[in-house]
Design a protein around this motif. Structure first.
Motif, PDB file in Angstrom:
ATOM      1  N   LYS A  59      -3.080  13.876   8.287  1.00 44.61           N
ATOM      2  CA  LYS A  59      -2.497  13.448   7.009  1.00 44.61           C
ATOM      3  C   LYS A  59      -1.828  14.571   6.238  1.00 44.61           C
ATOM      4  O   LYS A  59      -0.883  14.334   5.496  1.00 44.61           O
ATOM      5  N   GLY A  60      -2.299  15.820   6.440  1.00 48.33           N
ATOM      6  CA  GLY A  60      -1.723  16.950   5.703  1.00 48.33           C
ATOM      7  C   GLY A  60      -0.244  17.145   5.978  1.00 48.33           C
ATOM      8  O   GLY A  60       0.465  17.773   5.195  1.00 48.33           O
ATOM      9  N   PHE A  61       0.263  16.596   7.087  1.00 51.16           N
ATOM     10  CA  PHE A  61       1.677  16.740   7.401  1.00 51.16           C
ATOM     11  C   PHE A  61       2.523  15.711   6.654  1.00 51.16           C
ATOM     12  O   PHE A  61       3.745  15.744   6.712  1.00 51.16           O
ATOM     13  N   PHE A  62       1.837  14.766   6.004  1.00 51.60           N
ATOM     14  CA  PHE A  62       2.550  13.733   5.248  1.00 51.60           C
ATOM     15  C   PHE A  62       2.180  13.769   3.771  1.00 51.60           C
ATOM     16  O   PHE A  62       2.985  13.489   2.907  1.00 51.60           O
ATOM     17  N   LEU A  63       0.935  14.107   3.523  1.00 55.58           N
ATOM     18  CA  LEU A  63       0.445  14.275   2.155  1.00 55.58           C
ATOM     19  C   LEU A  63      -0.202  15.656   2.116  1.00 55.58           C
ATOM     20  O   LEU A  63      -1.390  15.798   2.366  1.00 55.58           O
TER      21      LEU A  63
ATOM     22  N   TRP B  43       3.060   0.549  -2.783  1.00 60.07           N
ATOM     23  CA  TRP B  43       2.458  -0.512  -3.591  1.00 60.07           C
ATOM     24  C   TRP B  43       3.017  -0.422  -5.002  1.00 60.07           C
ATOM     25  O   TRP B  43       2.594   0.401  -5.792  1.00 60.07           O
ATOM     26  N   GLY B  44       4.038  -1.232  -5.280  1.00 59.69           N
ATOM     27  CA  GLY B  44       4.649  -1.188  -6.608  1.00 59.69           C
ATOM     28  C   GLY B  44       5.677  -0.080  -6.697  1.00 59.69           C
ATOM     29  O   GLY B  44       6.835  -0.307  -7.013  1.00 59.69           O
ATOM     30  N   LEU B  45       5.267   1.111  -6.390  1.00 62.38           N
ATOM     31  CA  LEU B  45       6.166   2.254  -6.481  1.00 62.38           C
ATOM     32  C   LEU B  45       6.199   2.907  -5.102  1.00 62.38           C
ATOM     33  O   LEU B  45       5.150   3.134  -4.508  1.00 62.38           O
ATOM     34  N   ARG B  46       7.384   3.193  -4.623  1.00 59.07           N
ATOM     35  CA  ARG B  46       7.479   3.791  -3.292  1.00 59.07           C
ATOM     36  C   ARG B  46       7.353   5.307  -3.396  1.00 59.07           C
ATOM     37  O   ARG B  46       8.100   5.941  -4.139  1.00 59.07           O
ATOM     38  N   ASP B  47       6.422   5.848  -2.663  1.00 61.28           N
ATOM     39  CA  ASP B  47       6.207   7.291  -2.711  1.00 61.28           C
ATOM     40  C   ASP B  47       7.228   7.975  -1.806  1.00 61.28           C
ATOM     41  O   ASP B  47       7.096   7.991  -0.580  1.00 61.28           O
ATOM     42  N   GLU B  48       8.257   8.529  -2.427  1.00 62.84           N
ATOM     43  CA  GLU B  48       9.377   9.040  -1.634  1.00 62.84           C
ATOM     44  C   GLU B  48       9.014  10.244  -0.780  1.00 62.84           C
ATOM     45  O   GLU B  48       9.581  10.448   0.285  1.00 62.84           O
ATOM     46  N   LEU B  49       8.077  11.040  -1.273  1.00 58.49           N
ATOM     47  CA  LEU B  49       7.703  12.217  -0.483  1.00 58.49           C
ATOM     48  C   LEU B  49       6.957  11.797   0.778  1.00 58.49           C
ATOM     49  O   LEU B  49       7.188  12.312   1.869  1.00 58.49           O
ATOM     50  N   TRP B  50       6.057  10.847   0.623  1.00 54.69           N
ATOM     51  CA  TRP B  50       5.317  10.341   1.781  1.00 54.69           C
ATOM     52  C   TRP B  50       6.269   9.724   2.796  1.00 54.69           C
ATOM     53  O   TRP B  50       6.261  10.077   3.976  1.00 54.69           O
TER      54      TRP B  50
ATOM     55  N   ASN C 193       9.531   9.141   7.706  1.00 47.22           N
ATOM     56  CA  ASN C 193      10.780   8.824   8.406  1.00 47.22           C
ATOM     57  C   ASN C 193      11.279   9.976   9.259  1.00 47.22           C
ATOM     58  O   ASN C 193      11.952   9.770  10.262  1.00 47.22           O
ATOM     59  N   ALA C 194      10.962  11.178   8.849  1.00 47.97           N
ATOM     60  CA  ALA C 194      11.484  12.346   9.570  1.00 47.97           C
ATOM     61  C   ALA C 194      10.644  12.679  10.799  1.00 47.97           C
ATOM     62  O   ALA C 194      10.953  13.616  11.521  1.00 47.97           O
ATOM     63  N   THR C 195       9.572  11.930  11.017  1.00 49.50           N
ATOM     64  CA  THR C 195       8.622  12.338  12.053  1.00 49.50           C
ATOM     65  C   THR C 195       8.602  11.382  13.243  1.00 49.50           C
ATOM     66  O   THR C 195       8.611  10.163  13.072  1.00 49.50           O
ATOM     67  N   THR C 196       8.596  11.941  14.411  1.00 46.23           N
ATOM     68  CA  THR C 196       8.429  11.181  15.650  1.00 46.23           C
ATOM     69  C   THR C 196       7.060  11.549  16.221  1.00 46.23           C
ATOM     70  O   THR C 196       6.753  12.738  16.338  1.00 46.23           O
ATOM     71  N   ILE C 197       6.244  10.544  16.513  1.00 48.09           N
ATOM     72  CA  ILE C 197       4.878  10.835  16.952  1.00 48.09           C
ATOM     73  C   ILE C 197       4.596  10.292  18.345  1.00 48.09           C
ATOM     74  O   ILE C 197       4.783   9.100  18.612  1.00 48.09           O
TER      75      ILE C 197
END
Ligand code: SF4
Ligand code: SF4
Ligand code: SF4
Ligand code: SF4
Ligand code: SF4
Lengths: 290, 181, 361
Positions: free
Chosen positions: C68-72, C122-129, C134-138
């Motif tokens: 999760k640290g790579f996204f948050l 949820w209600g507000l889109r967290d753009e950083l997350w 979107n930038a990640t391929t897993i």
């Protein structure tokens, strides 16, 4: 073991204690047990996997433990030193706790390891232990155990770091502290971190930034170490709790050595001996002062 | 306070020094140095506190965080503390903290601990000049100042404080802020 | 869950190294389980940015921290401010991120991202997350199952799940069987086509059989342990807020929050303003968790969750009652990290088994 279990039954049945805090078998090795009825006394165990410093549960920041009634706590000698710390610092009075000492032959590094003590498995805190038969107790149970195969690995590592230049040490610590998530598990696991409100949780003023960037992390680690100087009993619980594996014992042990050198003080299980920080002598060393 | 030319390195580095001093001895001594028109480096910003016993290690940490290159902690000589024992307590704490800084890689040469009494204006001058000269020699403490930077921690790679550009003249933050002047 | 689609290709151990080299040479950031080269003691593998194939530690135990640290990130800047005279200037941070690739993610870590997507949108889109998502391929690593603390099978996953993944690697003799399951995944394979051996060679059938066997063994291993029903658990937890069950569990917990740090689905954060000097600074968000006392501390000094009993209850509640009530699925992927990291032996799988037992009674 029978002695411990019988004593537990008696303490609970007679109403002398509301809870006996010891160790039990969990799915991942030994773990703390909270025995509140005589029937459960047989759950208790004690062996080399019982590494937890149960004095942490006497820390006043644990209201959920207090709610269980007067505690009787099973302590190894090193745990008793932490109890002495709480008594010394007026966080506990002697009549509010029953101490069941266990004769100890050393512990392994984590409760999940097999209970076999070798130089590779023994906990660093057992090095130089002078309290394998705890003295600060109301009851003493168990047979005397052989001395553990101790290792000075921690002191050797400290000597290695001391031999580096400040810049190299800085690089070592920045690489370590960069991992810190500032979860403060190290604090929560520490029996002596008993502050009602830790300095790092205070925001007015905010001395220590809560962000886990290196600036906040350095402030936190310098402060945690400084606050534990002369108080830390070297149980290693902080390091064991750290989810990212920061070698906190290096810092704690280093300060034990510093305190020994500057004030000739070694942490003791005698609550009457004052802690070195908070006391002073008029002829303390002062070569570092211009 | 009269100022002379700051001891500095050829590249023009002026170290920024924060001094935490006690009200009764060192502050008065520094005042005496000033009224006696003693010549000394002007790099030191003094913060007056009641007693060295009030000076916490976090003051030093905060000073480094906020751009200090060096720190002076100074108060009454032993047996002269206005509050009897504040300086004895400080001596214990800073004896430990100095070792701790050293172990963590913060060069203890950046921090001067001294006893300067109310009558020792000349000693204060020496403490200031020596500290400034020593810290000037060590250079800016960018390694500490740049610890946070724009870092994101977690997945992102850890910053390398020594890779950051150093030697650049740091702007005086008070000049950036025009409000309330 | 969804099995990987697309034809299975073969990537030899050697070509895995070449793939890593090519990705890095192309200037893309690559995350994989790797050892900390600076670790003081042994050091288990963690997800790290790597710069050479030599750092890869696919065979190691489950990475200690989740993905999760790579996204948050533990700490990230939301914006910066600069005081300019009487005005305050706000400097935004970018919400577009350079592409990054994750190789060898465990299925429980990858699936967690999609679960957390729900609250992040949820209600507000967290753009950083979502910028990082979107930038990640897993590409997952089909999991061998760590130990008895794993229970992905009990929360609708399994050791070879590809939920939220773009592809999966399954260990077979000599290398990995590679399947892609999204366009992003297919594009990655396409970009390094020469390294993959196609599925129609003679060895292919053998490899598929080996992969199937590997997966079946993992599934059997994890399913051997915990048999619980999360619907039953949700009902019981929702109905038993004041049950003494929680009082019996709480005392062991010391509130260290290590469980939440390592958890792939714990996502709570704190927001702080930090001056960087006079007149400028940054607003950051940092990981935070319900296991700590200050999480719920009111300015008045009152704390509605005054002890660890109520904090531990909150953790279980949020994961197994509140989240499923709001988003239709539990906030847990059964990775077992919380049980492994807990210094006091608190064990979520055991707690769930107890609740299941109570719910059945
Ligand atoms: S600082 Fe660490 S080693 Fe020292 S008493 Fe606290 S938990 Fe034990
Ligand atoms: S770090 Fe210091 S302030 Fe915080 S709990 Fe420990 S001793 Fe108290
Ligand atoms: S337990 Fe480890 S990660 Fe958490 S605050 Fe302490 S050192 Fe940092
Ligand atoms: S709650 Fe525990 S088992 Fe579930 S996802 Fe979090 S760490 Fe893994
Ligand atoms: S890791 Fe264990 S002791 Fe720490 S907060 Fe979580 S359950 Fe409590």
């Amino acid at each position: 073991m029978k002695e411990l279990r019988d004593l537990t039954r008696k303490l609970l049945a007679d109403g002398d204690a509301g809870v006996v805090i010891g160790w039990e078998e969990g799915r991942r090795g030994a773990r703390p047990a909270f025995i509140t009825t005589p029937d459960d006394a047989d759950k208790l165990i004690f062996d080399a996997r019982c590494v937890h410093n149960l004095a942490n549960y006497l820390n006043p920041r644990k209201p959920q433990v207090k709610a269980l009634g007067k505690p009787a706590v099973v302590v190894k000698g090193c745990d008793a030193k932490a109890v002495a710390g709480l008594l010394r610092e007026a966080q506990l009075t002697r009549d509010r706790v029953i101490l069941i000492g266990v004769r100890c032959g050393g512990v392994v590094q984590t409760p999940e390891m097999p209970a076999e003590l070798t130089e590779a498995t023994v906990a660093t805190r057992c090095y130089g232990c002078d309290v394998r038969e705890p003295k600060l107790v109301d009851h003493l149970v168990g047979d005397a155990r052989p001395e553990p195969p101790v290792t000075a690995a921690l002191d050797r590592r400290i000597a290695e770091l001391d031999a580096l230049s400040p810049r190299e040490r800085w690089q070592f610590w920045t690489s370590q502290l960069a991992k810190c998530t500032r979860c403060h598990a190290c604090r929560q696991a520490c029996p002596l971190c008993h502050c009602e409100r830790c300095i790092t949780d205070k925001t007015q003023p905010q001395w220590i930034e809560s962000s886990s960037h290196l600036r906040g992390n350095f402030a936190w680690h310098l402060t945690r170490a400084q606050h534990l100087a002369g108080r830390c009993v070297g149980c290693g619980e902080c390091e064991r709790a750290c989810p990212v594996g920061i070698p906190l014992s290096l810092i704690n042990r280093k300060l034990q050595l510093v305190v020994k050198d500057l004030f000739d003080y070694t942490v003791t299980d005698d609550p009457e001996v004052p802690a070195p920080i908070g006391a002073y002598a008029v002829d303390d060393k002062q070569e570092f002062i211009e | 306070m009269a100022a002379t030319d700051t001891p500095m390195k050829p590249d023009g580095f002026h170290p920024r020094i924060t001094a935490f001093v006690c009200n009764w001895c060192t502050y008065t001594g520094a005042d005496l140095a000033g009224t006696s028109r003693l010549q000394m480096a002007s790099n030191v910003r003094i913060i007056r506190l009641p007693c060295t016993g009030r000076i916490d290690h976090m003051f030093i940490v905060k000073a480094f965080e906020r751009g200090a290159d060096g720190v002076i902690v100074s108060g009454c000589h032993p047996a002269d503390c206005h509050y009897t024992a504040g300086n004895y307590h400080a001596r214990r704490r800073f004896g430990v903290f100095r070792e701790l800084m050293d172990f963590m890689g913060i060069d203890p040469q950046r921090v001067t601990f001294s006893w300067v009494s109310a009558s020792e204006g000349a000693k204060w001058k020496d403490v200031v000049n020596e500290t400034v000269a020593r810290v000037a020699e060590l250079g800016p403490f960018d390694a500490y100042h740049e610890l946070a930077g724009d870092t994101v921690t977690g997945g992102e790679p850890a910053p390398g404080p020594f890779e950051a550009a150093s030697g650049a003249e740091t702007p005086d933050p008070l000049e950036e802020l025009e409000v309330g002047r | 869950m969804s099995a990987a689609t697309g034809t299975a290709l073969f990537l030899s151990d050697e070509n895995l190294g070449n793939l890593v080299a090519e990705i890095i040479a192309a200037g893309r950031r690559l995350v994989a389980p790797a050892r900390d080269p600076q670790a003081a003691v042994g050091g288990s593998a963690d997800y790290r940015y790597i710069s050479s194939a030599a750092e890869l530690a696919f065979g190691d135990s489950l990475p200690r921290m989740s993905l999760k640290g790579f996204f948050l990130p533990q700490s990230e800047v939301l914006f910066k401010w600069h005081r300019k005279g009487a005005d305050v200037e706000i400097e935004a941070v970018p919400t577009e991120f350079p592409p990054q690739i994750v190789l060898g993610a465990r299925p429980c870590d990858t699936a967690a991202l999609e679960i957390v997507d729900q609250v992040m949108d949820w209600g507000l889109r967290d753009e950083l997350w979502f910028g990082r998502r979107n930038a990640t391929t897993i590409f997952n690593l089909s999991c061998p199952v760590e130990d008895a603390s794993c229970f992905c099978h009990a929360v609708d996953l399994n050791p070879d799940a590809t939920r939220a993944a773009d592809g999966m690697l399954t260990p077979v003799p000599g290398g990995y069987l590679v399947e892609s399951c999204t366009e992003k995944g297919a594009a990655l394979v396409e970009g390094h086509k020469a390294l993959f051996e196609s599925g129609d060679t003679g060895a292919a059938a053998e490899r598929s059989a080996a992969a199937a066997q590997y997966r079946a063994a993992a599934r059997a291993k994890v399913a051997a342990d915990l048999q619980i029903d999360t619907t039953r658990i949700k009902e019981w937890v929702g109905d038993h807020f004041d049950d003494e069950f929680w009082t019996a569990l709480g005392p062991r917990c010391n509130g260290c929050a290590a469980c939440a740090s390592v958890c792939p689905t714990c996502h709570c954060f704190d927001i702080v303003d930090e001056p960087e000097g006079v007149g400028h600074g940054a607003r950051r968000r940092n990981w935070d968790t319900c296991q700590t006392g200050v999480f719920t501390l009111h300015a008045s000094g009152h704390n509605p969750r005054a002890d660890q009993n109520s904090r531990f209850r909150q953790r279980v509640n949020h994961k197994f009652f509140i989240y499923p009530s709001r988003f239709g699925e539990v906030l847990c992927t059964g990775c077992g990290r919380c049980s492994r990291v807990c210094p006091e032996g608190q064990d979520l799988a055991e707690v769930l088994a107890c609740i299941d037992e109570l719910a059945r009674a």
